[in-house]
Scaffold this motif. Sequence first.
Motif, short mmCIF file in Angstrom:
data_model
loop_
_atom_site.label_atom_id
_atom_site.label_comp_id
_atom_site.label_asym_id
_atom_site.label_seq_id
_atom_site.Cartn_x
_atom_site.Cartn_y
_atom_site.Cartn_z
N GLU A 158 -1.95 3.01 -2.54
CA GLU A 158 -3.34 2.57 -2.38
C GLU A 158 -3.75 2.65 -0.92
OE1 GLU A 158 -3.52 -1.35 -3.91
OE2 GLU A 158 -3.13 -0.77 -5.99
N GLY B 287 0.81 -1.21 0.00
CA GLY B 287 0.00 0.00 0.00
C GLY B 287 0.85 1.26 0.00
N THR C 97 -5.16 0.78 1.67
CA THR C 97 -5.49 -0.59 2.08
C THR C 97 -5.72 -0.65 3.58
OG1 THR C 97 -3.13 -1.08 2.32
CG2 THR C 97 -4.14 -1.59 0.20
#
Length: 502
Positions: A22, A17, A24
């Motif tokens: 991202e 991540g 996560t």
Amino acid sequence: MQLAEITTGAVETFLRGKRSGENTKKSLLEMVILEQQGLSSEIEKEMALADLFGEIIEKNYLQFRKAEKLTPSLPKDRDNLKIKIQEDFGLGNADLEAWSALYYRYMAPLSTNVEDLAAAAGVVPQQFRRRINSGLAFVVDHLRRMERQAMDKRPQVNPNLPIPDYSHLIAVQSYVDKLNTAINQPDGAFMVSLEGLGGIGKTALARAFVSAPLTEEKWKRILWVSARQEYLSNFGTIQSLSGNAATLDDVTARLADQLGVSHLASKNIPDRLEGLQAALNMEPTLVVVDNLESVEEYEQLIPALAKLNGQTRFLITTRKTLRQFPFVFCIPLGELNNRDAFELVSSETHRLGKPGIVNQETFDQLYELVGGIPLAIKLVAAQVMIRPLEQIISGFRQAKAGMDNLYRYLYWEAWQLLAENTRHLMLSFLASDPEGEDLEFIHLMSGLGDQFYPALQELHQFSLLEISGDVHKPRYRLHRLTITFLQTDILKVWGGEDASQP
């Protein structure tokens, strides 16, 4: 968190991540080693954890290079990166290869995919992947050792506090920040109330807050008095609790006992309060009174506690608002949004041994009925272990299969105490927009005339009303679960019962 929850999967999820940017799930943020740094926000914890991973991985990688008489330095460019990987994988040292693979996959400033890294190392991608897995296992071992040491250094558990009934909390950071400002700052309020519908998480939030490092450091003593008379299990049964405070006399006697001055319990209330004030003034103390609405004389209790402030601050949890007391700082709790509610049900089903049993599409149907009340979501997670989705939905709509007890636990007392006009106003919300209506529309819809505002105020008093928007255009609505409750036939059943026999 439990040591068993520190896994290679959790570590790689975090590293992946951070590398990709991202958003996560970051279960590792619950580690004690982060709590002990006094970090409060998720962003601060993420940064600290990323730094910790960098330190562990880079330090071990360079140490193994040095042990093999290789230059203990990191690559400056992509060409240098390939040279170093070739060196690392050319000596037959599996541990060095593991730290090297992990560093270049997730920590090196130059992002490179597994295939290119494997080519530079002169191995197939599967072999390189196995080395990454070995590196992750090394990191897990380091983290578990550090976490165990941090756990051993934690102060002894406060015997006054209840056992937490949660593994971790979701979407509470904004409330924790408000509590820190209101209670832990020198110019904060001396009495704060967490207010909201039953089951919305007031007790869990208070329990988490008093155990936070900043709070434990600020307050030399933390006392907890519970007035809760019953609780709803995850399987929909109402369990009675005994020995909890139910009167002003009980609350003050419990405080005297926890302060080590139990002899005050034999004195009358005025003398007891005077003795409590003297004991409390000896050192900074935080007092929690949980489920205040269950105390019979709560309207007398609040002013009585206010006289004890001195070095003491009070945190109250209650279904009934304390806005009528000008010295109370009120923090209303709202329900979880769909995303956070889905995270909670996913966490609960994982804890119960069936991860992934509820997908987003399935949960969307349930959310329309139960909204984001954590107690109801936990009940859903427990029920989905043993019942088909259709039965659970039917249970909510028809007040069956344990849902009748949920409604009774959340709404019985309030419904009995509401004035007839307030009940009428509640029912009139059935025709409103689920996202809320403006005041003029609700007033017209209710047909209550001059009695509208007292009824609206009473709904607010019992935490049954949600207000959104701004001061210029506020919108009013009931919780989704409250709407579902009003649509069932359970009120007809309650109408035939003796109101004194819940």
